[in-house]
Design a protein around this motif. Structure first.
Motif, mmCIF file in Angstrom:
data_model
loop_
_atom_site.group_PDB
_atom_site.id
_atom_site.type_symbol
_atom_site.label_atom_id
_atom_site.label_comp_id
_atom_site.label_asym_id
_atom_site.label_seq_id
_atom_site.Cartn_x
_atom_site.Cartn_y
_atom_site.Cartn_z
ATOM 1 N N UNK A 70 30.635 43.859 39.616
ATOM 2 C CA UNK A 70 31.348 44.516 37.738
ATOM 3 C C UNK A 70 31.776 42.938 37.433
ATOM 4 N N UNK A 71 31.898 42.473 38.072
ATOM 5 C CA UNK A 71 32.355 40.654 37.152
ATOM 6 C C UNK A 71 31.514 40.179 37.141
ATOM 7 N N UNK A 72 29.649 40.168 37.778
ATOM 8 C CA UNK A 72 28.435 39.548 37.642
ATOM 9 C C UNK A 72 28.450 40.166 36.295
ATOM 10 N N UNK A 73 28.795 41.852 36.762
ATOM 11 C CA UNK A 73 27.902 42.364 35.462
ATOM 12 C C UNK A 73 28.849 41.251 33.880
ATOM 13 N N UNK A 74 30.042 41.507 34.069
ATOM 14 C CA UNK A 74 30.742 41.379 32.538
ATOM 15 C C UNK A 74 30.111 39.983 32.585
ATOM 16 N N UNK A 75 29.621 39.181 33.380
ATOM 17 C CA UNK A 75 29.733 37.543 33.490
ATOM 18 C C UNK A 75 28.050 37.635 33.133
ATOM 19 N N UNK A 76 27.663 38.228 33.354
ATOM 20 C CA UNK A 76 26.085 38.456 32.921
ATOM 21 C C UNK A 76 25.888 38.394 31.522
ATOM 22 N N UNK A 104 34.645 29.637 26.488
ATOM 23 C CA UNK A 104 34.891 30.106 27.750
ATOM 24 C C UNK A 104 36.097 30.284 28.467
ATOM 25 N N UNK A 105 36.345 28.603 28.769
ATOM 26 C CA UNK A 105 37.346 28.201 29.527
ATOM 27 C C UNK A 105 38.727 28.854 28.527
ATOM 28 N N UNK A 106 39.157 28.644 27.542
ATOM 29 C CA UNK A 106 40.007 29.279 26.774
ATOM 30 C C UNK A 106 40.336 30.915 26.982
ATOM 31 N N UNK A 107 38.807 31.848 26.801
ATOM 32 C CA UNK A 107 39.005 33.131 25.949
ATOM 33 C C UNK A 107 38.807 33.657 27.070
ATOM 34 N N UNK A 108 38.283 33.286 28.631
ATOM 35 C CA UNK A 108 37.710 34.173 30.220
ATOM 36 C C UNK A 108 38.459 35.267 30.404
ATOM 37 N N UNK A 109 39.701 34.908 30.086
ATOM 38 C CA UNK A 109 40.935 35.806 31.185
ATOM 39 C C UNK A 109 40.907 37.202 30.025
ATOM 40 N N UNK A 155 40.150 43.032 28.530
ATOM 41 C CA UNK A 155 39.370 43.822 27.264
ATOM 42 C C UNK A 155 38.706 44.850 28.108
ATOM 43 N N UNK A 156 37.687 44.077 28.869
ATOM 44 C CA UNK A 156 36.579 45.323 30.123
ATOM 45 C C UNK A 156 37.419 45.859 31.309
ATOM 46 N N UNK A 157 38.835 45.348 31.392
ATOM 47 C CA UNK A 157 39.143 46.312 32.565
ATOM 48 C C UNK A 157 40.083 47.714 31.814
ATOM 49 N N UNK A 158 39.826 48.779 32.376
ATOM 50 C CA UNK A 158 40.417 50.170 32.188
ATOM 51 C C UNK A 158 41.932 50.293 32.385
ATOM 52 N N UNK A 159 42.453 49.666 33.787
ATOM 53 C CA UNK A 159 43.455 49.706 33.911
ATOM 54 C C UNK A 159 44.379 48.436 33.808
ATOM 55 N N UNK A 181 37.777 37.325 37.885
ATOM 56 C CA UNK A 181 36.289 37.637 37.166
ATOM 57 C C UNK A 181 36.312 36.030 36.139
ATOM 58 N N UNK A 182 38.108 35.664 35.482
ATOM 59 C CA UNK A 182 38.671 34.145 35.169
ATOM 60 C C UNK A 182 38.153 32.985 35.478
ATOM 61 N N UNK A 183 38.594 33.352 37.250
ATOM 62 C CA UNK A 183 38.090 31.754 37.813
ATOM 63 C C UNK A 183 36.527 31.472 38.032
ATOM 64 N N UNK A 184 36.253 32.603 38.478
ATOM 65 C CA UNK A 184 34.035 32.863 38.226
ATOM 66 C C UNK A 184 33.808 32.021 36.772
#
Length: 460
Positions: free
Chosen positions: A279-285, A340-345, A350-354, A363-366
């Motif tokens: 899912x993390x890769x899906x968001x990054x992609x 990306x550097x500033x807004x990754x978190x 936004x994409x996390x339900x909980x 996800x931010x680190x990657x």
């Protein structure tokens, strides 16, 4: 034949013309990428982060049909632009009608085969019990819209080649806007979840195709679509289209192959929770596509100018266009890196339900690691497009292979093995982009020197 479009490509100031042709393409691409993000965002909010991973398994199939449409569209646009520059109207007509016919055949065959082998494909891609249900629900419906999506891409590229970039932009905006409006209706209103996202996407693709076909048949179009004689296909034109467009097909279909490689490596190194990392890769992609697509809009604005003036033998206009587009692309990707550097978190929140801490923090680190490649990847984008516009498919293919095959595949296996961790995937992305950018820069310098030595007399 519309003389106003020809005059723009032949005489208008190249900087203003590049902006004029690029802005609609950028807007259309950005909105198109935005609806992919919104699609995933709605799915995540309705079904959770694992559902994004399910959508990711549809990506390889979508990318291959996407690659077919881009190959034919960009190849036909290159043939069309060069013919337009030398006023070869018969060749222009052959390029348009041959492109549409072979796209319908290829996209239909591939879609039909995907329907037959859908279960086997999902297992091969690496889907597991935790996400295969989401993947099947989405892909089984999304396949219906792949042919209209592919045809829309062909007509979008041809429409830009005749300098009607606003028509191409409106087509993308209409399709993306319809998808964004329909998503919450089908996902939440009808309670269909992942299936609702797929239904909304398919309907939107048919709407976008209807618009671009309608505009391509009007009196202001130079495309001259012939609805009769569907079995009349020019073999020589097919060869030219495929030869020029194949590097694009290779790049995008390799993207599908690389996604499968990544899924399998994640399953290998994340034994406990592979679904969350997929899912993390899906968001990054999806976010990378959002960042990259406007840059493709810039080169799509550049390609008809370069192709036309190469055909017209106006080397100064061609060279000025390439240099100006390169500056814009490089500046754009620097801003993409900062974004990306500033807004990754924020993106992963936004994409996390909980507000899953693993999903957000890892996800931010990657993503921050991956984004370092943005600093040089702009050269790869611009040089590949230049070679395609000039009709140099082998050189364009070298650029394509350098990033995805020569660098990424060896690096991703080497780094994951050495680090014994998924971190190797993210470092491989950045390293491949940087190395391919350096190779592209060298080839750009060599090509510009060769162009400087050209001494053609412009045709009027």
């Amino acid at each position: 034949m519309n003389k106003e479009n020809e005059k723009l490509l032949r005489e208008y100031d190249v900087k203003k013309l590049l902006i004029k042709l690029s802005i609609p393409a950028i807007a259309g691409m950005a909105i198109n990428a935005l609806y992919n993000l919104v699609d995933a965002l709605f799915v995540a909010k309705s079904a959770g982060e694992l559902a994004i991973g399910g959508l990711a398994f549809a990506f390889p199939i979508q990318m291959i049909v996407f690659a077919i449409g881009l190959m034919i569209g960009i190849g036909a646009a290159s043939v069309f632009s060069r013919a337009f520059g030398r006023r070869d109207y018969k060749k222009m007509e052959d390029a348009v009608n041959t492109a549409l016919r072979i796209d319908i055949v290829l996209a239909t065959i591939f879609t039909f085969l995907a329907f037959i082998f859908i279960d086997d494909l999902l297992v091969f891609f690496g889907a597991t019990s935790e996400n295969i249900g989401f993947a099947y629900d989405y892909l089984s419906i999304i396949l219906i819209g792949l042919v209209p999506q592919s045809l829309s891409m062909v007509l979008n590229n041809l429409t830009r080649a005749e300098s009607r970039s606003k028509v191409a932009m409106y087509s993308l905006i209409i399709s993306a806007g319809a998808n964004i409006i329909l998503d919450p209706i089908f996902i939440f209103g009808f309670g269909l979840g992942v299936k609702g996202a797929a239904i909304a996407t398919v309907i939107a693709q048919f709407i976008g195709l209807g618009f671009i076909v309608y505009k391509s048949l009007d009196k202001n179009s130079n495309l001259k679509i012939k609805l009769d004689k569907w079995f009349h296909i020019d073999i020589q034109t097919i060869r030219e289209i495929v030869v020029v467009g194949f590097p694009t097909f290779l790049r995008n279909s390799l993207g599908a192959f690389l996604a499968i490689v990544i899924y399998k490596l994640i399953n290998k190194y994340a034994v406990n929770e592979p679904g969350i990392y997929i899912a993390i890769y899906g968001v990054i992609n999806r976010v990378i596509n959002f960042v990259f697509l406007p840059s493709f809009g810039i080169v799509q604005g550049m390609v008809p100018i370069v192709g036309f003036n190469f055909g017209a033998r106006n080397i100064k206009r061609m060279k000025d266009t390439i240099l100006y587009a390169t500056k814009i692309i490089l500046i754009y990707f620097v801003f993409g890196f900062i974004f990306i550097q500033f807004l990754a978190p924020t993106i992963f929140t936004l994409f996390s339900q909980e507000n899953d801490p693993l999903f957000i923090e890892y996800g931010t680190y990657a993503f921050r690691i991956v984004s370092y490649g943005f600093l040089l990847v702009g050269f790869q984008v611009i040089v590949s497009a230049v070679f395609q516009a000039l009709g140099y498919p082998i050189r364009a293919m070298i650029i394509t292979l350098s990033r995805q095959v020569l660098f990424f595949i060896p690096l991703v296996y080497l780094l994951t093995y050495v680090l014994n961790d998924m971190k190797g995937i993210w470092f491989a992305f950045a390293a491949a982009d940087i190395l391919s950018g350096i190779v592209s820069l060298v080839l750009l310098v060599v090509e510009m020197r060769a162009i400087n030595n050209m001494s053609f007399t412009p045709t009027m």
